[in-house]
Enzyme design. Structure first.
Site, PDB file in Angstrom:
ATOM      1  CG  HIS A   1      -9.453 -46.124  22.278  1.00  0.00           C
ATOM      2  ND1 HIS A   1     -10.388 -46.183  23.290  1.00  0.00           N
ATOM      3  CD2 HIS A   1      -9.818 -47.064  21.379  1.00  0.00           C
ATOM      4  CE1 HIS A   1     -11.275 -47.128  23.018  1.00  0.00           C
ATOM      5  NE2 HIS A   1     -10.959 -47.679  21.855  1.00  0.00           N
TER       6      HIS A   1
ATOM      7  CG  ASP B   1     -11.503 -48.910  17.750  1.00  0.00           C
ATOM      8  OD1 ASP B   1     -11.125 -48.835  18.929  1.00  0.00           O
ATOM      9  OD2 ASP B   1     -12.701 -49.040  17.417  1.00  0.00           O
TER      10      ASP B   1
ATOM     11  CG  HIS C   1     -14.353 -45.203  20.643  1.00  0.00           C
ATOM     12  ND1 HIS C   1     -13.515 -45.127  19.542  1.00  0.00           N
ATOM     13  CD2 HIS C   1     -14.217 -46.460  21.106  1.00  0.00           C
ATOM     14  CE1 HIS C   1     -12.932 -46.284  19.352  1.00  0.00           C
ATOM     15  NE2 HIS C   1     -13.326 -47.132  20.285  1.00  0.00           N
TER      16      HIS C   1
ATOM     17  NE  ARG D   1     -13.942 -53.345  18.695  1.00  0.00           N
ATOM     18  CZ  ARG D   1     -12.813 -53.242  18.006  1.00  0.00           C
ATOM     19  NH1 ARG D   1     -12.407 -54.218  17.236  1.00  0.00           N
ATOM     20  NH2 ARG D   1     -12.085 -52.138  18.098  1.00  0.00           N
TER      21      ARG D   1
HETATM   22  C1  OGA Z   1     -14.240 -50.892  20.922  1.00  0.00           C
HETATM   23  C2  OGA Z   1     -14.503 -50.065  22.101  1.00  0.00           C
HETATM   24  C3  OGA Z   1     -16.238 -49.403  23.636  1.00  0.00           C
HETATM   25  C4  OGA Z   1     -17.420 -49.990  24.319  1.00  0.00           C
HETATM   26  O1  OGA Z   1     -14.976 -51.874  20.728  1.00  0.00           O
HETATM   27  O2  OGA Z   1     -13.320 -50.549  20.157  1.00  0.00           O
HETATM   28  O3  OGA Z   1     -13.723 -49.211  22.410  1.00  0.00           O
HETATM   29  O4  OGA Z   1     -18.193 -49.205  24.893  1.00  0.00           O
HETATM   30  N1  OGA Z   1     -15.664 -50.302  22.728  1.00  0.00           N
HETATM   31  O5  OGA Z   1     -17.581 -51.214  24.302  1.00  0.00           O
HETATM   32 MN    MN Z   2     -12.233 -48.918  20.754  1.00  0.00          MN
END
Ligand code: OGA
Ligand code: MN
Length: 280
Positions: A103, A105, A254, A270
């Site tokens: 996906h 974000d 990702h 994050r």
């Molecule tokens: C995000 C995500 C991936 C991860 O934080 O948007 O997709 O490896 N994280 O934590």
């Molecule tokens: Mn993500």
């Protein structure tokens, strides 16, 4: 500052920078340029406070406040949202399953996040080997690699993106569903700073192609989504505690690799950067 490409197409490591020490304008500009060029950047061995992460996030634009930060935030830093499998007093401290499928974000939003940053506080391991990698696929390199006839056929098409398309394991409130009604975006978009084109199509979030019947839509979404994640466009990040990884949500997709379980602990801070309306 030294730059090391991670793979031929995707990602770069930036060495020689101590984020906690603060950055001058020239360095900040240079770092943003590396992100624009490689889609993903990482800096190892960083030791930062939540405030310093938010400040570093500002280098890439205006930090956003995720709707999950209310539940899974850090006191005093509402811009930070915790991704973790850890429980405290029987309750999760963060989102456990963030992005298991490919996906980009907030593609379901009118103005999807421009960039996302994770800071690794705890990384799960098995016999000293890191688990819980994050894989990145370069959708700009994937666009470049398409035959011209296919590029011409899809350039200008728009797709419907729907929040509820992706199977989410975290509960989604009626309020959030109301906040993010289905929306359409160009399936080929230009980077807001560089103008470089990328494929903007996500298997679960993109539910149809406007002007195509259901069967044609599904076939095109499948084919392009498969194309984006071919091995030559992928960089898989192996985490170390102290890593800062930043990705550009226009250039790369990702996915989280969920190959660990408690007592193997994973904890990431994050932040996201506000984006603009995707343009052809
Ligand atoms: C995000 C995500 C991936 C991860 O934080 O948007 O997709 O490896 N994280 O934590
Ligand atoms: Mn993500």
């Amino acid at each position: 500052m030294e730059i090391r490409k991670a793979t031929d197409t995707t990602g770069a490591e930036i060495l020689g920078i101590d984020v906690a020490a603060g950055l001058d304008r020239k360095t900040a500009y240079a770092i943003r340029k590396v992100l624009d060029e490689h889609g993903v950047i990482f800096l190892r061995n960083q030791c930062i406070t939540p405030e310093q992460q938010v400040d570093f996030t500002r280098l890439f634009g205006e930090p956003d406040i995720n709707f999950n930060a209310l539940r899974f935030g850090i006191d005093g830093s509402p811009e930070i949202y915790i991704i973790s499998n850890i429980n405290k007093d029987g309750k999760p401290i963060g989102t456990r399953r963030a992005g298991e499928t490919w996906h980009t974000d907030m593609s379901y939003a009118k103005e999807p996040a421009a960039a996302t940053m994770l800071f690794a506080v705890e990384v799960p391991t098995l016999q000293g080997l890191p688990l819980g990698d994050t894989a990145f696929a370069n959708a700009a390199a994937a666009w470049d690699a398409l035959p011209t006839e296919l590029q011409d056929a899809i350039n200008g098409l728009r797709g419907t993106f729907d929040f509820r398309g992706r199977k989410r394991n975290s509960p989604v409130s009626a309020e959030d569903i109301a906040k993010y009604p289905p929306i359409d975006h160009p399936i080929v978009r230009s980077h807001p700073r560089t103008g470089r084109k990328s494929l903007y199509i996500v298997r679960d979030d993109c539910t149809s192609i406007i002007g195509k019947d259901a069967q044609e839509s599904a076939a095109l979404i499948e084919a392009l989504a498969d194309h984006i994640v071919k091995p030559e466009f992928i960089y898989q990040h192996k985490w170390q505690v102290g890593d800062i990884v930043v990705w550009d949500n226009c250039t790369v997709q990702h996915r989280a690799i969920l190959d660990y379980e408690l007592p193997q602990r994973r904890l990431m801070w994050r932040t996201t950067v506000k984006g603009t309306i995707p343009q052809l």
